[in-house]
Structure formats: C-alpha cells, structure tokens
Design a protein around this motif. Sequence first.
Motif, PDB file in Angstrom:
ATOM      1  N   ASN A 652       3.334  -0.608  -1.318  1.00  0.00           N
ATOM      2  CA  ASN A 652       3.940   0.348  -0.395  1.00  0.00           C
ATOM      3  C   ASN A 652       3.392   0.086   1.000  1.00  0.00           C
ATOM      4  N   ASP A 654       2.139   2.542   2.927  1.00  0.00           N
ATOM      5  CA  ASP A 654       1.330   3.688   3.315  1.00  0.00           C
ATOM      6  C   ASP A 654      -0.065   3.225   3.735  1.00  0.00           C
ATOM      7  N   VAL A 772      10.541  -4.661  -1.156  1.00  0.00           N
ATOM      8  CA  VAL A 772      11.149  -3.357  -1.457  1.00  0.00           C
ATOM      9  C   VAL A 772      12.340  -3.537  -2.386  1.00  0.00           C
TER      10      VAL A 772
END
Length: 866
Positions: A652, A654, A772
């Motif tokens: 991810n 993040d 992704v």
Amino acid sequence: MEQETSTQLPAATARPALYATLLRRIGGPLLSVGLLCLALWALHAMASEVTYRQIAGYVHSLHDGDIALAVLFTAAGYAVMTLYDWFGLASIGRRLPAKRVSLISFISYAFSNALGMSLLVSGSIRYRFYVQAGLSTGEVGRVVLYTTLSFWLGLAALTGVTLLLVPIPGDIPFAGLRIPLAIVLTLVPLGWIGLSLAMRRPLRIGRWSMMAPAPVAAVRQVLVGALDWGLAAGVLYVLMPEAIVGGFGHFLAIFVLAQMAGLISHVPGGLGVFEAVMLAGFGASGNQGLEGPILGALAAYRAVYYLLPLAMATLMVIWREVRALRHATVVSPWFSAVLPPFFAGLTLVCGAVLLFSGATLAIPGRMDILRGFVPLPLVEAAHFLSSVVGMLLLILARGLQRRLDAAYVLTLVLLVLGAVFSLLKGIDYEEASLLCLLALALAPAHRHFYRRASLFRATFSPGWMLAIAAVFGCATWLVFFSFKHVEYTNNLWWEFSFRHGGAPRALRALVGAAAVVMLFALANLIRPERPRRDRPDDAELARAMPLLKGFDSAQAHLALVGDKSLMFAPDDRAFIMYDIEGRSWVAMGDPVGDDEDARRELVWSFREACERAGGWPLFYQVRPADLDLYLEVGMSLLKIGEEARVRLETFNLDGKSKKTLRGTVNKLARDGLRLEMVPEDQVPALLPRLKAISDAWMRDKKVREKRFSLGRFDEAYLSRMPMAVVWQGDEPVAFANMFLTTSKEEASVDLMRHLPEGPAGIMDFLFIELMVWAKAEGYRWFNLGMAPLSGLTNRRAAPLWSRFGAMVFGRGERFYNFRGLHRYKDKFDPEWEPRYIAVGKGIAVPLALANVASLISGGLGGVVRR
C-alpha cells in the motif's frame, strides 16, 4: 526487466584458457597412466622369481593375532582421521552433530584411501554433506583446505624426521639426497608452525590472501597427520614377515617414501606404485628371497586397511537403508545425497575384484571340489563371464553416480550373476559375499536412481577413464605375473582343463573384458550426436506456452523472445531455454515446469549434452528453492545479486515512507495520466505507436537492444502477451509488456520504455499502478527484477568472487549504476531474494561469466558498450 544489465566483465582470451583446461583435464590422467605402467613393469622385473602361489601361501599363513592387531590399528587410524574434520570445522567456528561428522568422515576416507578418487567420490560426499548442513561453499573450501594441509603436513613431518634419524639403503634411487630431502620435509611443518607464531595479519600473494592458524592449531594439524600415517604404517608392519632386515624405524623410512610416491603419482589408491617402491626398498636392504612374503603382506594390507573399511561402510548403508524402509523420515537429506556416489565407488571396487580374480589362479583345493559335481564347460563359461561382469560393473559405476535407473537395475542383476559365477568358477565365496553385500545395500535404494536416460548418453570424465584404465592395466599385469611360468603358445587359447586350465581361462577372460570396454566405446563413438538446435519456431513456442504460463516464476516468459533454444523433457513436461557463447552453454533461469522429476532430469540431460559437445554448463539467475537441482549434479554456486519481489497482499502507499510515491502518483493522475491493460489480441494494432516511444527512449539513453535475459522490441514477441500502456489524453507516453502467470503466483514486466520528454516520475506511476492492478487481480507477488551484485559480502573470509562483486557494487558506478538500481527498487519495500549462477566444477569461471555478459549484450563489443 529493461533496467537490468549484466555485470560488465572484461573479455578474456579463449584459446589460452582452452589449452590450460585441456592440459589440466588430460595431462594429469595420462601422466598417471604412464606412472602406473612404469610401476607395473618395475614390479614384474623385481618379482621375476616370485610365483602367485608363494604370495597366496603367505597370506594364508598369517597368524590370527597379527591380523587382529592390524585390524585394531586400522580402527584407530580411521578414528584419528575423523579429527581432520573435527578440527577443520572448529577452525571456521562451526559445530555439527558428532554422529554425522563421524559417519561422513569414515565413509569419505574409506573411499579416498581405497580409490584415491577424492574429487569423484569422497569430495562429492563431503561437499554435499557440508553444504546441506548449512556451510557455505567458501566454508567447505576452508575445511577441505585444513584437512588437506593436515594430511600433507603430517606426512612431511613423519617422513622428514624418519629420514633424518634412519638411514635408507644406498641402492634406492636418490638415496644420496636423503639428508637434503629430510631437511626440506622437516622444515615444511616447522615453517608452518613458525608462520603461525609470527604472522598476525593475512598473507597476501597476488589476489590470494591466507591467515595462518593459531600456534596450537598448527601443532595439532602436524601431530594428527603424523599420527594418522604412523598408524597406517603400523598396520603393514605387523603383517610383514618376521625375517625382514631392520626394525620399525627402517621399515617406516621405506613406507613413507612409498606412500609419498603413490600419492604423487595420482594413480587410484597408489596401486602398483606403492608396491613397487616398497619392494625396491626392501630388496635393496638385504631382504633377497623375501619378495613373495613381502608382496603377500602388501596384499593383506590392502585387504585390511582398504577393503575392510569399505565393507564396514557398506554395512552402515544397509543398516540405514533398512531403517529407511521402516521409517521414511529416518534418512536425512544429506545422507540420501551421498548414496549414489557411495554405491558408484563400491561398484567400481566390486568390478575390480572380479577382474583381479579372473586374472589369477584359482585355489587348487576348491577346484578339486568343483571337479566332482560341476561340468568343465560351466566352469569355463563362469570364469569368462565373471570378468565380463567385472568390466560391465566398472562402466555401470558411472551410471550409478549419474543416478540412472537403467544402471541401477543392471547393476543389481550383474551383482547377483557375478556372485553366482564366482562360486561356479572356483567357489570364491569371499567375492560372492562382497557382491551379495553390495546387492543387499543397493536393493532398497531404488528411489535414489530416478533418471530414465540412456546409458550410452553418460559421459566419462578423465578421472573415471583413468580409474577404468588403471583397473584393467592391473588385471593385465596380474595375468602375466600369475602365469609367467606358463610358456605361451597359440594353442593355449583353446586348452580347457580343471587342473592346468588356469592360464587359458585368464587369457580368455582378459580378452572378454577388453571386448566389453571396446564395444562400449564404439557404441559411444557411433551414436548419433544431437546437433545444436535452431531458434524455436511457432510450434515449439506453442508447446512451451502452457508450461511457462503455469510456472510460478514469471521470468519463464523470456522463452517467448525466441532468441534461445528450447530443450524439452519427454512428453513436454518441462523445458530449458539456453543459448551458446564460446564454450559456455548458458541456461536462462531454472527448468520451467511443475513436474519435479522432469525438471531434475532436464538438468542432468543439459549437463551431459554440454559434456558431449565439450562445453561448459551454466544456469543463470537460479532461485534458492532449486539449488539442490544443481548441487546434485556436482555444480558450484556463485551469488550474482538479489531479486526484488513485492508481496502484494501487504502492499500500500500508506505511511510516511511512501509520501513521495503517493504524491507522484496523485499529481500525475491529476495531470491526466491513466493506465490501460491491453489484451494480447489488441497489441499488434498498437505496436507502431509504441515503436516510436521505444526508439526515442533508446536514443535518449544511448543504448541498444539487449537479449537473452531481457526482451527486445520485436512485434512477434510483444504480440504474445498483454501490454500495460500509460496514456496522457489520447497519446501513449509509456508502456511495459506483462509477464503474467495463470496461477497468479507472480506478475512482472520486461520492456519498460517512456517518452524522454514525458512527465517526471512516469516510471514510478507505471510501477505503482501495475501493483495496484495486480493486487486487485489476486496476484501474490510483483517481481521488480534483479539488482546485479547486490547482497555480496566483502568480508575477509568471503569467497573471492563475493569480495570482487561487492567491490564492483560499491565502486563501479562509472561502469553501471549498481547502487542506484538497488535504491530505486528498494523504495517499493520489496523482499530481496538471492539469485545465483550454477557452474560446472573445473571450468574457467571468469571466461564463463564473460560469455554470459556477451550473450546479454549481444556480443563482446556490447560488453564494453551500452
């Protein structure tokens, strides 16, 4: 991937390396054969008055107490030999279970002492054991160096001190050099101990560096080696006739000289050379008339010190194999790996025993027993066929080492037949027992001989050919020695008799053995050689497509480039893609396919095809999970870098560490960039527009198309897989062709090209969007490709290649952006997995690596150009 490249290695001159390799492979064996012939000639001259009956009579007259003492000294000697490995492991700071070390030490030394083939059998056993026990190749090398040094330091110390203290007969060649030789040999261990006291830094000689051991370890090396040799001398001394002139010191001087001569000759087991020097030494020191007893003692010594440990090792194998049948988990992988070379060596011994038995006179008392109930034609046939079986066992031993199923079955059959023939030709129950013992040990080991390749495709190394030639040469000598009292006539070939048929039987058996090896050699010469294959056509690529799609490594899609030949397993269960540069046959990656047996067999077949063509087998960019495939065939491994793989389940953007990537993706998305996955059937129509991007990218980077481990912009190649295209409005600005596995184990890309004037950060955008997408599609990993030379260590104890690679990785930015490539991939938080190159032992590694670089760069010119 397009950003990868090969390590830039300097081009080497092939011809001098080729000559050096040929000299190293052929010169040594030819010299050993010559020395063996010279030794057998000397034995024949010195024992001209000795008969075979005298030798056999002395062996049978040995007292049980002397034999028991010789066995006790043998047991003590092999116990001392285990200290080589113990202290060798201690010298590198490693500890292994005592039971394993003792067992592997005993088995390996039993073979190396008996056969003198440490590189073929003992070396293979030791290497596989220590590697599977967790030692690196460099650590194994240091242990082997320690044990070899201990072996020679002990021999030099014992020989030097003995020659200083004990005179040797003046009639022995070079006897006048006794004192100078003794001083030189004594100074060798003393110098080693002195070096350990004085040297506190590594000694550097050119590119090599060596650190002397601690003084205590150096003294220990010398003492263990000397004790080993002293006990070996004790075994023979108690078997020698009591009438020999001189005490133990005089005997020891001749013994150590004979052992040194046997070792220097490189004849397997020093056979013939050791006996010739021993007989010359005692014959020159007032022991005339004792040639027969001395040769009898030497024969008994061979049986006690060499054959008895082999028999004990066989019993150990039987015991472990029986336990394996009851409990499948008892036999550990390291022991399973040593069984094929163990059985190969023992089969070689059994073949030699049958040939030697066929070359000597049968025991008269036993022949009298046979005469009462066995017809003469059956005895004659059994004698002839036993020698034929012996020669076939010598040949099949190589097949066992190569794990051939046919060799396993035929060896079992021939061992049983050999035992039957041994009983029928002279009630030789000793030989029959040895053959049956090996058959019992081999019978439950079928699972270790899984290859269903042809026996005639097996290649024979110079070492194996030397071993077979040495055994046959000794058998020939034994025939003439055993029956030198028989006058030769042409009619001798056709004489058949119980009482006087020994010589005719031996001659016919020798011719039968020679015919076997000549027919086998002829069959190998006339077999059709598979020519070098052309590039794969569409039909072959269609055969490979299901295998590469179902494989767990996306790298297998490189087969679709079409620039590598394909070698398929039977029924298309697996394939290898490879190309040839110079003498190097380079396979790209591991064998492709899900059938483990087919993949394993392909590695063997590929290596044998290389050997038949005189080439060097290499496997480039192999994975840790498949290293056993290459260790099993005797290849060495060199780490060449690390591959970056992103675990998509946890991927991810993040966190603070991803702030820059997150900002780049968001900015380019606002600027109108978007990713589209184009299916393969729509790729051809798009290729003209993508070609313009590719050409602009190559002009800007000042590079040319690579090959082998990388794809190229080729319409046929790119049309076989989906394409990831980055659009800005209606114009493509970047693209990458996709490697996708049907198992969804891994996704990756090959060519990645973009417009030079495109937005900054476009490659980051491409990677992130692809990850992704792959995560959403259910793929487990995204492969970012390899970072060459990453992860190599530059420690003092590291192998030379590792230190060189680490230096280039750290200081080679002027040639290639090694660190920059690693840093770029590392920002995606991948898991780094090592990648290796597997190379055959004994090849010129720098030249082979230069061949790999030439393949990737499209020629030697491309190695030094971008």
